[in-house]
Design an enzyme around this catalytic site. Structure first.
Site, PDB file in Angstrom:
ATOM      1  N   GLU A 152       0.823  -1.217   0.000  1.00 31.04           N
ATOM      2  CA  GLU A 152       0.000   0.000   0.000  1.00 31.04           C
ATOM      3  C   GLU A 152       0.855   1.263   0.000  1.00 31.04           C
ATOM      4  O   GLU A 152       1.515   1.570   0.996  1.00 31.04           O
ATOM      5  CB  GLU A 152      -0.915   0.005   1.238  1.00 31.04           C
ATOM      6  CG  GLU A 152      -1.728   1.284   1.328  1.00 31.04           C
ATOM      7  CD  GLU A 152      -2.687   1.333   2.505  1.00 31.04           C
ATOM      8  OE1 GLU A 152      -2.501   0.560   3.463  1.00 31.04           O
ATOM      9  OE2 GLU A 152      -3.606   2.165   2.453  1.00 31.04           O
ATOM     10  N   GLU A 246     -11.848   2.393   5.236  1.00 32.40           N
ATOM     11  CA  GLU A 246     -10.887   2.709   6.300  1.00 32.40           C
ATOM     12  C   GLU A 246     -11.155   4.163   6.676  1.00 32.40           C
ATOM     13  O   GLU A 246     -10.603   5.077   6.072  1.00 32.40           O
ATOM     14  CB  GLU A 246      -9.459   2.522   5.763  1.00 32.40           C
ATOM     15  CG  GLU A 246      -8.399   2.692   6.814  1.00 32.40           C
ATOM     16  CD  GLU A 246      -6.985   2.507   6.249  1.00 32.40           C
ATOM     17  OE1 GLU A 246      -6.189   1.829   6.893  1.00 32.40           O
ATOM     18  OE2 GLU A 246      -6.701   3.061   5.185  1.00 32.40           O
TER      19      GLU A 246
HETATM   20  C1  LER Z   1      -3.122   2.076   6.213  1.00 35.44           C
HETATM   21  O1  LER Z   1      -3.993   1.336   5.466  1.00 35.44           O
HETATM   22  C2  LER Z   1      -3.249   3.487   5.907  1.00 35.44           C
HETATM   23  O2  LER Z   1      -3.902   3.872   4.979  1.00 35.44           O
HETATM   24  C3  LER Z   1      -2.542   4.374   6.779  1.00 35.44           C
HETATM   25  O3  LER Z   1      -2.661   5.689   6.330  1.00 35.44           O
HETATM   26  C4  LER Z   1      -3.047   4.295   8.183  1.00 35.44           C
HETATM   27  O4  LER Z   1      -2.399   5.230   8.957  1.00 35.44           O
HETATM   28 MN    MN Z   2      -5.138   2.555   3.775  1.00 37.91          MN
END
Ligand code: LER
Ligand code: MN
Length: 268
Positions: A152, A246
């Site tokens: 990510e 999220e």
């Molecule tokens: C983790 O998935 C993310 O996007 C981070 O920015 C979390 O702090």
């Molecule tokens: Mn994220």
């Protein structure tokens, strides 16, 4: 075309509010199921003590699945990262992520590598090499376990390496493991990418997971990201994987979870 809708939820032993649902695990699972979600993304504080049997039972009781395991506390709470200048710290980070991979194997889930990339100090090339070698070792373990590692990219304020999707693809190509895929997060893309739809189009062969939140990290519909345009491009490139929310628990975690899925289902 159908997506799997998921949301971040803290595992029972986790004592930190995630960008999602924290607190009572049983209640959270029931509420998520009632809201029409297909799965959960487990935010796990301790891969050694997470109550696996209990989690498996409670999740399958509602016909939900675990879409992925979030490993962010490895860095944000425990200070371990793949770009630390200290070989001991990098080693501990890899050991911990391997433990997450074994947990994921039991849950038939994937493992997210986001914050644990860390922030390199010194030369970019050393940072890149350290990151690549840690990720290579984790990828081999993921291949053995039959799961994916979801790399990510994070925005510049959270990490100084792999901020854009194309940088993620560069690393994935260098490592060349079939277990390594890309996770695209709309919040980070909104900061780093010139065009979100264009960035997604370019990485379509690597894309395996999405994090959705609006420009202010709240549920879609709370900020200025154009989710219609994103859903349209996902359909165009044939993406039919997970969309995991999220999001900040604003005004409260259940209202946010409801708004998130309702807003996006309207666009699908
Ligand atoms: C983790 O998935 C993310 O996007 C981070 O920015 C979390 O702090
Ligand atoms: Mn994220």
């Amino acid at each position: 075309m159908s997506f799997t809708f998921s949301i971040v939820i803290a595992s029972p032993e986790t004592d930190v509010q995630p960008l999602g649902l924290g607190g009572d695990f049983d209640e959270n699972i029931s509420r998520i199921y009632e809201l029409g979600y297909d799965g959960v993304e487990l935010f796990v504080e301790d891969p050694h003590s997470m109550p696996l049997k209990e989690v498996k039972e409670k999740i399958s009781k509602h016909g939900l699945k675990v879409t992925a395991i979030g490993t962010g506390l490895t860095y944000t709470k425990f200070g371990l990262s793949f770009t630390s200048p200290s070989p001991e710290i990098r080693e501990k980070a890899v050991d911990r992520i391997i433990r997450y991979i074994r947990l994921a194997e039991e849950l038939e889930a994937d493992v997210i590598i986001g914050s644990v990339k860390g922030r390199f100090e010194g030369s970019y090339q050393d940072g890149w090499n350290n990151l690549r070698s840690c990720l290579e070792r984790c990828s081999r373990e993921a291949e053995r376990a039959g799961i994916h590692i979801l790399l990510e990219p994070l925005n510049r304020y959270e990490s100084n390496i792999v901020n854009r999707l194309d940088e993620g693809v560069k690393l994935i190509r260098e490592i060349g493991s079939g277990a390594l895929k890309l996770l695209a997060d709309t919040f980070h893309m909104n900061i780093e990418e010139k065009s979100i739809p264009e960035a997604l189009r370019k990485v379509k062969h690597h894309l395996a997971y999405l994090h959705f939140s609006d420009s202010n990290r709240q549920a879609p519909g709370s900020g200025h990201i154009n989710f219609k345009e994103i859903i349209d491009v996902l359909k165009e490139i044939g993406y039919d994987g997970t969309i995991s929310f999220e999001i900040l628990p604003i005004p409260d975690q259940f209202s946010a979870a409801r708004q998130a899925i309702n807003q996006i289902k309207k666009l699908v």
